[in-house]
Design an enzyme around this catalytic site. Sequence first.
Site, mmCIF file in Angstrom:
data_model
loop_
_atom_site.group_PDB
_atom_site.id
_atom_site.type_symbol
_atom_site.label_atom_id
_atom_site.label_comp_id
_atom_site.label_asym_id
_atom_site.label_seq_id
_atom_site.Cartn_x
_atom_site.Cartn_y
_atom_site.Cartn_z
ATOM 1 N N TYR A 142 -7.672 15.795 -10.617
ATOM 2 C CA TYR A 142 -8.522 17.015 -9.800
ATOM 3 C C TYR A 142 -8.785 16.653 -8.346
ATOM 4 C CZ TYR A 142 -11.891 20.656 -8.146
ATOM 5 O OH TYR A 142 -12.503 21.610 -7.357
ATOM 6 N N ASP A 237 -7.374 9.310 -3.666
ATOM 7 C CA ASP A 237 -8.374 9.939 -3.712
ATOM 8 C C ASP A 237 -9.686 9.564 -4.475
ATOM 9 O OD1 ASP A 237 -10.301 12.087 -3.816
ATOM 10 O OD2 ASP A 237 -8.969 13.753 -4.933
ATOM 11 N N LYS A 265 -18.849 12.879 -2.301
ATOM 12 C CA LYS A 265 -19.857 12.521 -3.180
ATOM 13 C C LYS A 265 -20.598 11.567 -2.849
ATOM 14 C CE LYS A 265 -17.589 14.664 -7.096
ATOM 15 N NZ LYS A 265 -16.120 14.864 -7.407
HETATM 16 C C1 LIG Z 1 -15.232 15.974 -6.756
HETATM 17 C C2 LIG Z 1 -13.790 15.822 -6.285
HETATM 18 C C3 LIG Z 1 -13.248 16.364 -5.401
HETATM 19 C C4 LIG Z 1 -13.730 17.703 -4.870
HETATM 20 O O1 LIG Z 1 -14.682 17.519 -4.114
HETATM 21 P P1 LIG Z 1 -15.610 18.721 -3.742
HETATM 22 O O2 LIG Z 1 -16.708 18.152 -2.763
HETATM 23 O O3 LIG Z 1 -16.150 19.249 -4.994
HETATM 24 O O4 LIG Z 1 -14.724 19.783 -2.828
HETATM 25 C C5 LIG Z 1 -11.808 16.029 -5.218
HETATM 26 N N1 LIG Z 1 -11.365 14.730 -5.821
HETATM 27 C C6 LIG Z 1 -12.003 14.201 -6.637
HETATM 28 C C7 LIG Z 1 -11.439 12.966 -7.373
HETATM 29 C C8 LIG Z 1 -13.321 14.602 -7.027
HETATM 30 O O5 LIG Z 1 -13.783 14.166 -8.166
#
Ligand SMILES: *Cc1c(COP(=O)(O)O)cnc(C)c1O
Length: 428
Positions: A142, A237, A265
């Site tokens: 994701y 990511d 995060k």
């Molecule tokens: C949470 C997450 C996202 C998205 O971040 P948001 O702040 O919810 O838009 C993207 N990549 C990874 C790996 C994530 O865990």
Amino acid sequence: MTRSSELFDRAKRVLPGGVNSPVRAFRAVGGTPFFVSHGHGSSIADVDGRDYVDYVCSWGALILGHAHPAVLAAVVQAAERGWTYGAPCEAEVELAEAVRRRMPSLEVMRFVNSGTEATMAAVRLARAATGRELIIKFEGCYHGHADSFLVKAGSGVATLGLPDSPGVPPELARLTLTAPFNDDRTVADLFRKHADRIAAIIVEPYVGNAGFIAPEPDFHRSLRSLCDRHGALLIFDEVMTGFRVAAGGAQESLGIKPDLTTLGKIVGGGFPVGVYGGRADLMKRIAPEGPVYQAGTLSGNPVAMAAGLATLLETERPGFYDALERRTDRLVAGLAALAASHGVPASVSHAGSMWGLYFTAGPVHNYDDARQTDAALFARWHKAALARGVFLAPSSFEAGFVSSAHSEADIDFTIRELDAALGEARGR
Ligand SMILES: *Cc1c(COP(=O)(O)O)cnc(C)c1O
């Protein structure tokens, strides 16, 4: 009627599904989500006065637990001076320097307001820098909700992408190629077919959005060399893994240098912050230094920057990550033992304080393996765990998180209650 269910009924009239992010609605496990009154340390309390040991930790953002005093003080102090200026402030420079110290591959970076924004901008930059259009992502990974990422593969076979959500134009989805995680041969095939059209690979170095899946030893090295050979960029990511699996993120623990990295995060300490950054020669293409446009009204605001900086500084205390890892080892060992004692096949693993459990014998290498989990058993277990004061992520396909506020006593309480909860879940 609980106060939570009253609030949920009201919420459903004004918010889609009653929530502002889908998993919060508990659809994967059933039942009504609790509404939070407050969080403190390792625990979160609902509006009906029930307490839960929290293993969601705002989906990993709260590595220090809830309402950490140092972060609270930094936030209050910053807010007293105003909370957004629309003009530069010192805190942006300080946080950027702190991030670069921890992750030297981010030579230059840009702050945004979410992980989604960060990955979206990183891909725009990769396309601009390479003059190519295709990207490769992995099934089950994701990267936020931007159009290009809402694409999955047909089962096990790399295919040209089809949109995962109505509203994503197929013309755009076709620019996203997919492969199973841990399958570098499929990635090599994609490069053979589309070599001079692939701008970038984007990958969660440890998957945390399909449950928790660790990479095989040579997987990322192989991605790195495929990118180098074909002039594509490697985007890590690290929105979830950054400052989580190790002090310097997955790129430190795996010894891989990505071209671009996205963060979110933890870097905002629980406030809305995202980051994309990497090689200076790439980042110099971002406006106003270069032509690739990206902007944000609230980006780099002083309160969020202060929260992020205070959080990073706390994690730099000697032994911080070792202590977290020990606590997580204890949890993971306890979970494996309790599943075994019930005769339930389980696959439990972790990296640093990020962990996952599947109710399947495993091994789990990719999303298809992950889907072998007994989701019905998980749903019953989740419900029984909640009733016993343990808040697990409301889906089989989410990672769990331990914060520095989780004590050994919290862990031992958790294992005891989850053991009883598994008995209840199997009895039904
Ligand atoms: C949470 C997450 C996202 C998205 O971040 P948001 O702040 O919810 O838009 C993207 N990549 C990874 C790996 C994530 O865990």
